[in-house]
Design an enzyme around this catalytic site. Structure first.
Site, PDB file in Angstrom:
ATOM      1  N   SER A   1      21.776  18.992   1.639  1.00 54.49           N
ATOM      2  CA  SER A   1      22.116  20.200   2.384  1.00 54.49           C
ATOM      3  C   SER A   1      21.569  20.183   3.799  1.00 54.49           C
ATOM      4  O   SER A   1      21.877  21.069   4.598  1.00 54.49           O
ATOM      5  CB  SER A   1      21.561  21.433   1.648  1.00 54.49           C
ATOM      6  OG  SER A   1      20.169  21.302   1.436  1.00 54.49           O
TER       7      SER A   1
ATOM      8  N   HIS B   1      28.336  19.023  -0.635  1.00 54.04           N
ATOM      9  CA  HIS B   1      27.247  19.968  -0.883  1.00 54.04           C
ATOM     10  C   HIS B   1      27.753  21.158  -1.695  1.00 54.04           C
ATOM     11  O   HIS B   1      28.469  22.020  -1.190  1.00 54.04           O
ATOM     12  CB  HIS B   1      26.646  20.463   0.438  1.00 54.04           C
ATOM     13  CG  HIS B   1      25.568  21.473   0.241  1.00 54.04           C
ATOM     14  ND1 HIS B   1      25.517  22.658   0.950  1.00 54.04           N
ATOM     15  CD2 HIS B   1      24.508  21.501  -0.605  1.00 54.04           C
ATOM     16  CE1 HIS B   1      24.472  23.352   0.562  1.00 54.04           C
ATOM     17  NE2 HIS B   1      23.843  22.675  -0.385  1.00 54.04           N
TER      18      HIS B   1
ATOM     19  N   GLU C   1      30.760  22.229   0.448  1.00 53.42           N
ATOM     20  CA  GLU C   1      30.872  21.795   1.840  1.00 53.42           C
ATOM     21  C   GLU C   1      31.140  20.295   1.863  1.00 53.42           C
ATOM     22  O   GLU C   1      30.321  19.504   1.403  1.00 53.42           O
ATOM     23  CB  GLU C   1      29.584  22.114   2.605  1.00 53.42           C
ATOM     24  CG  GLU C   1      29.329  23.603   2.759  1.00 53.42           C
ATOM     25  CD  GLU C   1      28.033  23.900   3.481  1.00 53.42           C
ATOM     26  OE1 GLU C   1      28.040  24.734   4.402  1.00 53.42           O
ATOM     27  OE2 GLU C   1      26.997  23.297   3.131  1.00 53.42           O
TER      28      GLU C   1
ATOM     29  N   ASN D   1      23.272  26.265   4.972  1.00 55.07           N
ATOM     30  CA  ASN D   1      21.838  26.229   5.237  1.00 55.07           C
ATOM     31  C   ASN D   1      21.483  26.443   6.698  1.00 55.07           C
ATOM     32  O   ASN D   1      20.329  26.731   7.009  1.00 55.07           O
ATOM     33  CB  ASN D   1      21.237  24.925   4.709  1.00 55.07           C
ATOM     34  CG  ASN D   1      20.976  25.024   3.219  1.00 55.07           C
ATOM     35  OD1 ASN D   1      20.372  25.980   2.756  1.00 55.07           O
ATOM     36  ND2 ASN D   1      21.453  24.063   2.464  1.00 55.07           N
TER      37      ASN D   1
END
Length: 291
Positions: free
Chosen positions: A120, A141, A153, A191
């Site tokens: 991440s 991700h 992702e 993130n």
């Protein structure tokens, strides 16, 4: 383009176990690797408990449960991933550790196999550089908890081939997930926002502004979030949060990404979150989220 039928998951902590459920539930043969036999055993137990709860809630047909568990094979031997068409790495955020795993996998897996990382924060291009096959490498991700959340992702590295990315994207859709394409930048989308947000919430506790339960209640009630920040942090784990902060802060030097001192004190006290039974909240079991 070779169809993906067998998937390997390297690492069966919170994220790896969740990703394995998603893959096995979608009908893929799923090999779940971890160096620790107790981690593999725990992940299988958590998986079965989660699926039984899904049956009880009417979200899964009872006859599907044994089929899914038959798709789920745990192992402590990395060589058992040799026949995988795709291997998703889900170990902790350490570039040397990821490079070591992928270097070994490169010698074991067929040339057609795609490698993916659930990282991440760490650059996909950097991880791919130690994989032996950077053109057949992609970032995938999954959003925590993977077994409940649909978002993935998808991030290509600089030399990821378009054919590899398309093949991984098609696989992601076959899982029933919802992929979004992101560039290979620190934190991607989630993130980039989440690490500073979580650290801000931790600092509210550090400063005595509010109790964890009240912070969670405020964010869920006012913004409609399904989980408050302290609940999600407990699910992520304090040890993982520290690694995320160190990786993100090291790349961006963003002050809000720096690890709050309280996180380090909680780790020292063994208050890691749900997996240890206590974090910002207390827990009576180590069941998987949603079970």
């Amino acid at each position: 383009m070779k169809e993906i039928k067998t998937v390997g998951i390297a690492g069966c902590g919170t994220m790896g176990a969740g990703i394995a459920i998603v893959c096995a539930r979608a009908g893929f043969r799923t090999r779940v690797f971890d160096t620790h036999a107790d981690a593999v055993k725990r992940a299988r137990g958590q998986t079965e408990a989660f699926l039984r709860k899904s049956v009880e809630r009417g979200k899964l047909a009872a006859e599907k449960l044994p089929q899914i568990m038959d798709n789920w094979l745990g192992t402590t031997e990395l060589s058992d991933l040799a026949d995988c068409d795709l291997v998703i790495e889900a170990v902790f955020e350490s570039l040397p550790v990821k490079h070591e795993i992928f270097s070994k996998l490169h010698t074991l897996c067929g040339d057609d196999a795609i490698f993916a990382s659930n990282t991440s924060t760490i650059s996909i291009t950097e991880i791919a550089g130690g994989s032996g096959r950077p053109d057949r490498f992609v970032g995938m991700h999954f959003c925590l908890p993977a077994q409940l959340m649909k978002l993935v992702e998808m991030s290509p590295g600089i030399v990821t081939s378009e054919a590899t990315f398309e093949r991984a994207w098609t696989f992601c859709e076959a899982l029933g997930q919802k992929p979004v394409r992101t560039q290979d930048t620190p934190g991607f989308i989630l993130n980039y926002f989440l690490i500073p947000y979580h650290n801000d919430a931790i600092r509210l506790v550090e400063q005595g502004v509010a109790e964890p339960a009240d912070i969670d209640k405020a964010m869920k009630t006012a913004l409609g979030y399904p989980m408050g920040p302290m609940e999600l942090l407990d699910l992520v784990g304090m040890d993982t949060q520290r690694l995320l902060c160190e990786a993100m802060h090291g790349l961006t030097h963003e002050p809000r990404a720096a690890c709050p001192p309280l996180v380090k004190r909680m780790i020292a006290a063994g208050h890691l979150g749900k997996k240890s039974g206590r974090g910002f909240h207390s827990y009576g079991d180590n069941k998987m989220f949603g079970a």
